[in-house]
Scaffold this active site. Structure first.
Site, PDB file in Angstrom:
ATOM      1  N   ASP A 157       0.851  -1.184   0.000  1.00 12.72           N
ATOM      2  CA  ASP A 157       0.000   0.000   0.000  1.00 12.72           C
ATOM      3  C   ASP A 157       0.889   1.236   0.000  1.00 12.72           C
ATOM      4  O   ASP A 157       1.680   1.448   0.920  1.00 12.72           O
ATOM      5  CB  ASP A 157      -0.895  -0.010   1.246  1.00 12.72           C
ATOM      6  CG  ASP A 157      -2.036   0.988   1.154  1.00 12.72           C
ATOM      7  OD1 ASP A 157      -2.190   1.626   0.102  1.00 12.72           O
ATOM      8  OD2 ASP A 157      -2.767   1.128   2.156  1.00 12.72           O
TER       9      ASP A 157
ATOM     10  N   ASP B 264      -2.857   2.542  -6.119  1.00 17.73           N
ATOM     11  CA  ASP B 264      -1.856   2.632  -5.056  1.00 17.73           C
ATOM     12  C   ASP B 264      -1.765   1.418  -4.144  1.00 17.73           C
ATOM     13  O   ASP B 264      -1.057   1.455  -3.137  1.00 17.73           O
ATOM     14  CB  ASP B 264      -2.105   3.885  -4.207  1.00 17.73           C
ATOM     15  CG  ASP B 264      -3.465   3.883  -3.538  1.00 17.73           C
ATOM     16  OD1 ASP B 264      -4.331   3.090  -3.941  1.00 17.73           O
ATOM     17  OD2 ASP B 264      -3.659   4.683  -2.611  1.00 17.73           O
ATOM     18  N   GLU B 265      -2.452   0.329  -4.478  1.00 22.31           N
ATOM     19  CA  GLU B 265      -2.320  -0.866  -3.632  1.00 22.31           C
ATOM     20  C   GLU B 265      -2.579  -2.138  -4.430  1.00 22.31           C
ATOM     21  O   GLU B 265      -3.293  -2.133  -5.432  1.00 22.31           O
ATOM     22  CB  GLU B 265      -3.245  -0.802  -2.405  1.00 22.31           C
ATOM     23  CG  GLU B 265      -4.706  -0.721  -2.725  1.00 22.31           C
ATOM     24  CD  GLU B 265      -5.578  -0.764  -1.477  1.00 22.31           C
ATOM     25  OE1 GLU B 265      -5.293  -1.559  -0.554  1.00 22.31           O
ATOM     26  OE2 GLU B 265      -6.573  -0.010  -1.430  1.00 22.31           O
TER      27      GLU B 265
END
Length: 367
Positions: free
Chosen positions: A14, A108-109
């Site tokens: 993350d 983003d993860e």
């Protein structure tokens, strides 16, 4: 002798305050300052907040007006998704150096299954460290990671040592970790569910574990089974390199509140056109249509209906949406409308977790 179930090594990576961190990376004058990515208008919403802003309580999805009240010196920055996508792809390429089993959740993860990996490294903990170091070297951005035996625990663990840290929960520590975890930190327990859990005397994983399956199903419906199993370390959802889309949607926030249903239908026609375009692009159709209404007092309402056939055209969507719009009288003026289509014709039934797949079989697993 019964064959032991395969054990997995899952990493959840993350990025730390990704959008805000990218803006601070590209604009040195913003570094160390409280910034929010999003619009600063009275209708604006925070898409991401830097850690400097988070200290004042600023969070994503918060209205820009409230964010500014909480942090008067907050700097608003316009989003740049082309840049975010560029860096996200660079980060994803690093993941593929280790495994092809990469399941992106967003820009983003992502989850990575490194049980068998391209480096032949038996330690998921060391792989996570390497990945985070490479991300830093190639993008100058910080990432956090959670490492454990399944996606649920890895996701929860990635928040423990944020920012720029990681947490490994090895098999022998899973049950203790989950029992001691505050219920609000369980992935899938939002604000409303948290308050409901509190009313039932559930404040930690240990409290949750003490409740029988029947009790949880009675008070939390279908989610009750999910809570019963995850607190026991049972979550068998595999890392899926290509995630099945569950729904397609579009929505619009209006510059002025509207109260006329005639105006609402005009706006809904435009929204339906966008949903139709997205359905065509993804070559899917759906049966369940949902009308999303956010009122001027920020209360949210959804109205849904499931059709006996799949639809993807604007005209058929509008027919269904009209029924939903006139289903009951509006209680206030409206600031946002949205249409989503779910129950898509690309969905497959996911296997339900089996209680007998206990974490106990994993105690000798090398992490």
């Amino acid at each position: 002798m019964e064959e032991a179930l395969p054990i997995r090594k899952i990493i959840h990576v993350d990025m730390d305050a990704f959008y805000a961190s990218v803006e601070q990376l590209d604009n040195p004058e913003l570094r160390g300052k409280a910034i929010a990515v999003g619009g600063s208008s009275k209708r604006g919403v925070v898409a991401a907040a830097s850690y400097e802003a988070r200290k004042f309580g600023v969070r994503s999805a918060m209205s820009s007006v409230l964010a500014k009240k909480m942090c008067p010196h907050l700097i608003f920055v316009k989003s740049n998704f082309d840049r975010y996508r560029e860096l996200s792809q660079r980060i994803r390429n690093i993941f593929f150096e280790y495994t092809d089993l990469v399941e992106p959740l967003s820009l983003d993860e992502a989850y990575l299954d490194v049980t068998e990996n391209k480096k032949g490294n038996p330690s998921a903990t060391l792989i996570a460290q390497e990945i985070r170091q490479k991300i830093k070297e190639k993008t100058s951005l910080n990432a956090s990671a959670g490492i454990s035996t399944n996606k649920f625990i890895a996701k929860v663990a990635s928040d423990i040592n944020k920012p720029n840290g990681q947490k490994t929960v090895p098999p022998e520590a899973v049950l203790g970790f989950l029992e001691n975890l505050e219920i609000k930190k369980f992935y899938g327990v939002g604000k409303v569910t948290k308050e409901k859990m509190y009313r039932h005397g559930i404040f930690t994983g240990k409290d949750l574990k003490a409740k029988p399956l029947e009790y949880l199903q009675e008070h939390f419906g279908k989610s009750g089974s999910y809570y019963y199993h995850v607190v026991r370390g049972i979550h068998n959802s595999a890392v899926k390199p290509t995630r099945t889309r569950k729904s397609l949607a579009a929505e619009r926030t209006f510059s002025e509140n509207i109260s006329s249903e005639v105006y609402m239908l005009e706006r809904l026609e435009t929204i339906a056109e966008e949903v139709e375009r997205r359905l065509t692009k993804n070559n899917v159709a759906g049966k369940t249509i949902t009308l999303k209404i956010k009122y001027s007092d920020f209360t949210l309402q959804t109205r849904s209906k499931t059709l006996p056939f799949y639809i993807s055209s604007k005209s058929l969507m509008l027919d269904a949406v009209k029924d939903l719009l006139f289903q009951e009288k509006m209680k206030n003026s409206v600031r946002l409308l949205g249409i989503s289509l779910s129950n898509l014709n690309n969905e497959k039934k996911e296997q339900q977790p089996e209680p007998e797949e206990s974490i106990d079989v994993q105690l000798k697993f090398d992490f």
